[in-house]
Enzyme design. Structure first.
Site, short mmCIF file in Angstrom:
data_model
loop_
_atom_site.label_atom_id
_atom_site.label_comp_id
_atom_site.label_asym_id
_atom_site.label_seq_id
_atom_site.Cartn_x
_atom_site.Cartn_y
_atom_site.Cartn_z
N ARG A 15 11.51 -2.79 10.65
CA ARG A 15 10.34 -2.33 11.65
C ARG A 15 10.23 -3.48 12.45
O ARG A 15 10.33 -4.77 11.91
CB ARG A 15 9.12 -2.13 10.87
CG ARG A 15 8.89 -0.68 10.45
CD ARG A 15 7.71 -0.45 9.47
NE ARG A 15 6.38 -1.19 10.20
CZ ARG A 15 5.30 -1.03 9.35
NH1 ARG A 15 5.31 -0.37 7.98
NH2 ARG A 15 4.42 -1.88 9.83
N LYS A 47 0.69 -1.12 -0.03
CA LYS A 47 -0.08 -0.15 -0.03
C LYS A 47 1.00 1.26 -0.03
O LYS A 47 0.66 2.33 -0.92
CB LYS A 47 -0.74 0.06 1.21
CG LYS A 47 -1.85 -0.97 1.45
CD LYS A 47 -2.81 -0.63 2.56
CE LYS A 47 -2.18 -0.58 3.98
NZ LYS A 47 -1.78 -2.08 4.46
N ARG A 101 -0.64 -9.45 12.71
CA ARG A 101 -1.27 -8.35 11.93
C ARG A 101 -2.28 -8.83 10.92
O ARG A 101 -3.26 -8.44 10.34
CB ARG A 101 0.02 -7.62 11.44
CG ARG A 101 0.56 -6.65 12.35
CD ARG A 101 1.96 -6.18 12.07
NE ARG A 101 1.87 -5.35 10.89
CZ ARG A 101 2.97 -5.15 10.16
NH1 ARG A 101 4.07 -5.79 10.37
NH2 ARG A 101 2.93 -4.29 9.09
N ARG A 122 11.49 -6.53 3.87
CA ARG A 122 11.06 -5.12 3.72
C ARG A 122 11.68 -4.08 4.58
O ARG A 122 12.34 -4.71 5.76
CB ARG A 122 9.69 -4.92 4.22
CG ARG A 122 9.01 -3.61 4.40
CD ARG A 122 7.55 -3.33 4.12
NE ARG A 122 6.98 -3.64 5.52
CZ ARG A 122 5.61 -3.20 5.78
NH1 ARG A 122 4.82 -2.74 4.64
NH2 ARG A 122 5.09 -3.19 6.92
N ARG A 140 -9.31 1.02 8.80
CA ARG A 140 -9.05 -0.45 8.78
C ARG A 140 -10.09 -1.12 9.72
O ARG A 140 -10.11 -2.26 9.77
CB ARG A 140 -7.80 -0.40 9.83
CG ARG A 140 -6.56 -0.57 9.09
CD ARG A 140 -5.41 -0.84 9.75
NE ARG A 140 -4.32 -1.46 9.22
CZ ARG A 140 -3.13 -0.96 9.07
NH1 ARG A 140 -3.12 0.48 8.81
NH2 ARG A 140 -2.23 -1.54 8.45
P1 ADP Z 1 1.00 -2.46 7.37
O1 ADP Z 1 -0.22 -1.89 6.62
O2 ADP Z 1 2.30 -2.97 6.83
O3 ADP Z 1 0.49 -3.30 8.43
P2 ADP Z 1 0.96 0.47 8.67
O4 ADP Z 1 2.44 1.20 8.83
O5 ADP Z 1 -0.20 0.72 8.01
O6 ADP Z 1 1.89 -1.04 7.94
O7 ADP Z 1 0.39 -0.01 10.26
C1 ADP Z 1 1.36 -0.43 11.28
C2 ADP Z 1 0.67 -0.56 12.37
O8 ADP Z 1 0.01 0.86 13.06
C3 ADP Z 1 -0.75 -1.33 12.49
O9 ADP Z 1 -0.38 -2.86 12.81
C4 ADP Z 1 -1.31 -0.57 13.59
O10 ADP Z 1 -0.99 -0.97 14.84
C5 ADP Z 1 -1.14 0.75 13.60
N1 ADP Z 1 -2.31 1.29 12.82
C6 ADP Z 1 -1.97 1.88 11.47
N2 ADP Z 1 -3.16 2.27 10.86
C7 ADP Z 1 -4.09 1.78 11.65
C8 ADP Z 1 -5.68 2.11 11.79
N3 ADP Z 1 -6.35 2.79 10.84
N4 ADP Z 1 -6.36 1.61 12.79
C9 ADP Z 1 -5.66 1.15 13.83
N5 ADP Z 1 -4.31 0.92 13.77
C10 ADP Z 1 -3.58 1.43 12.87
#
Ligand code: ADP
Ligand code: ZN
Length: 210
Positions: free
Chosen positions: A156, A13, A167, A123, A88
Site C-alpha cells: 500500500r 486488526k 498514521r 506488509r 477511530r
Molecule cells: P490501518 O489500520 O493499517 O491504518 P486501514 O486500512 O484501516 O489501515 O485505514 C487506512 C486509512 O483509511 C486511514 O489511514 C484513514 O485515512 C482511512 N480510514 C479508515 N478508517 C477510517 C475511519 N474510521 N476514520 C477515518 N479515516 C479512516
C-alpha cells in the site's frame, strides 16, 4: 456478536478480523477496505478520501460515519459483525451509540510503536480482495499471490515509513482515547499482538470466547 477491533495501524486488526469472521460466521466491516474500493472505482466518496488517506490522515468523520451506517443496515450484518478500523475518533464512537448499535466487546490488538514501523515494511495486501499478508510473519502460500483469490499482492502506498509515522500520530491523538471510552463501558479487552500470527489468533479467540 457485535465486535470492534481497535489498534494502531499495522497492529494486525485486519488479519484478526478475518479470523473472527470465519469462526463466528459474521462479516467484517473494514472502513479502510471500503475506502480503498471507492478510491479504485473513482466514486465521489473515493475522490474526497484520497488526499487524506495518502497523507496518512484520517478521513473526515461525516464521510466514514455515512459509510458505516449504510453498511451495518445491510442484511448480512443483522446477526453480528466485526468493525475493523471504525470507530477511530470519539465522534465516530458517539455516532455509533446514537445509531443504537449495541456493541458486545472491543478488542484492542496492542503492539508498541517501535515494532509497528518494521512490521509495516513487510506488509502486503491483495489488490483484488484486500486480504493482508506479511512477508515474514504471514506469508502467502505462493509468493506474490493471494491465498484467497490468486490476486497480485502489492504494498500500500500509505505503508511507506513517512506515512506510517503520520498514521501513528493520528492514532495516538485521535483513536487511543477510545480505549478509555470503551473501558468505562466495561467492554475493552486488550490482546497483546505477538510476532507469530497464530499466537495472536489464539489470544483473540480466547478473548471472544471469554
Ligand atoms: P490501518 O489500520 O493499517 O491504518 P486501514 O486500512 O484501516 O489501515 O485505514 C487506512 C486509512 O483509511 C486511514 O489511514 C484513514 O485515512 C482511512 N480510514 C479508515 N478508517 C477510517 C475511519 N474510521 N476514520 C477515518 N479515516 C479512516
Ligand atoms: Zn485476494
Amino acid at each position: 456478536m457485535n465486535l470492534i477491533l481497535l489498534g494502531a495501524p499495522g497492529a494486525g486488526k485486519g488479519t484478526q478480523a478475518e479470523v473472527i469472521c470465519k469462526k463466528l460466521n459474521i462479516p467484517a466491516v473494514s472502513t479502510g477496505n471500503i475506502i480503498r474500493e471507492a478510491l479504485k472505482s473513482g466514486t465521489e466518496m473515493g475522490k474526497k478520501a484520497k488526499a487524506y488517506m495518502e497523507a496518512g490522515e484520517l478521513v473526515p468523520d461525516e464521510v466514514v460515519i455515512g459509510i458505516v451506517k449504510d453498511r451495518l443496515a445491510e442484511s448480512d450484518c443483522q446477526n453480528g459483525f466485526v468493525l475493523d478500523g471504525f470507530p477511530r475518533t470519539i465522534p465516530q464512537a458517539e455516532a455509533l451509540d446514537e445509531m443504537g448499535v449495541r456493541i458486545d466487546k472491543v478488542l484492542e490488538i496492542h503492539v508498541p510503536d517501535e515494532k509497528i514501523v518494521t512490521r509495516m515494511s513487510g506488509r502486503r495486501v491483495c489488490g483484488s480482495c484486500g486480504a493482508s499478508y506479511h512477508l515474514q510473519y504471514n506469508p502467502p502460500k505462493v509468493e506474490g499471490k493471494c491465498d484467497n483469490c490468486g490476486g497480485a499482492l502489492v504494498q500500500r502506498t500509505d505503508d511507506h515509513p513517512d506515512t506510517v509515522k503520520a498514521r501513528l500520530k493520528e492514532y495516538h491523538e485521535k483513536t487511543e482515547p477510545l480505549k478509555s471510552y470503551y473501558e468505562k463501558q466495561g467492554k475493552l479487552v486488550v490482546v497483546e499482538g505477538q510476532e507469530e500470527v497464530a499466537d495472536t489468533t489464539r489470544l483473540t479467540l480466547a478473548a471472544i470466547e471469554a
